[in-house]
Scaffold this motif. Structure first.
Motif: not given
Length: 251
Positions: A95-96, A156-159, A162-163, A195-199
């Protein structure tokens, strides 16, 4: 000239809401938009309130209130939303979460879950879920805000970039027919990246945010799969959500 009865009522509404769309204010007071505009002009001229695009707000509360105060506002509604969303998350999920009062309530509802992987910029969320039930918690670095203990900026955004996670969940300061908005540029940019990092992409927000206009656009409804709230939004907002193919989850 002392304020009229209706102008006092406008100020009472703003003291409770902080900011409100002119159209909603007109409906609350059962008058026309033209009447509302006439009533707010002297209040704006005196500095009692500030006019924004299609909305007004108290001069002392434009932007979001300090985190502790916001945790107390609509707490039961936020707790209900958090419980409903937590029920859709399984042990072992990733979860992010961005910083926000509703996402902090969600973290508290996840205390009973096991083996979660949490990625967040919120020190409150990190403290809530770290060292529990074999969870793994990744905290983004960056400039730490004094009001909410969250990290922002390019680091923070760069970190978080990665996920890739199962659930990407953000809170928001305002929701209108155009989508989600916020009051801070860095917070909006961070939420947009989440929002770009989640299914699964989910916005959690209580009903008081509907009809508001924020300062910065986060995204349209096409960028999310679900919006979880405690009460149904207006027919116009509900239709915009449906037209974008997103689902409305009422706690």
């Amino acid at each position: 000239m002392p304020p009229s009865k209706r102008q006092r009522e406008i100020m009472r509404v703003l003291e409770h809401e902080g900011s409100v769309a002119l159209s909603l204010l007109a409906r609350k007071l059962d008058v026309s938009l033209e009447t509302i505009r006439r009533d707010i002009k002297p209040l704006a001229d005196s500095g009692s309130l500030i006019k924004m695009h299609g909305a007004v707000g108290l001069a002392s509360t434009i932007g979001e209130a300090p985190f502790e105060r916001r945790m107390r506002e609509n707490s039961e509604a936020k707790r209900g939303i958090a419980a409903a969303v937590a029920a859709t998350i399984r042990d072992g999920d990733s979860i992010m979460l961005d910083t926000g009062t509703t996402t902090s309530f969600l973290a508290r509802e996840l205390i009973g879950h096991r083996r979660l992987t949490i990625v967040t910029n919120s020190s409150d969320i990190a403290r809530t879920l770290a060292t529990l039930n074999d969870n793994r918690v990744y905290m983004a670095g960056g400039e730490l805000r004094s009001d909410n203990g969250a990290a922002f900026g390019s680091t923070a955004i760069d970190f978080i970039s990665r996920f890739s996670v199962t659930h990407a969940i953000i809170s928001t300061g305002a929701v209108n027919t155009h989508g989600m908005m916020d009051y801070d540029l860095e917070e909006a940019e961070f939420a947009r990246t989440v929002l770009m990092r989640g299914q699964r992409t989910l916005v959690v927000t209580d009903h008081s945010k509907f009809g508001r206009d924020g300062l910065v656009r986060v995204c349209g409804f096409e960028a999310i799969s679900e919006l979880a709230t405690d009460k149904a939004p207006s027919a116009e907002i509900a239709q915009a959500i449906a037209d974008a193919g997103a689902r409305l989850l009422i706690a």
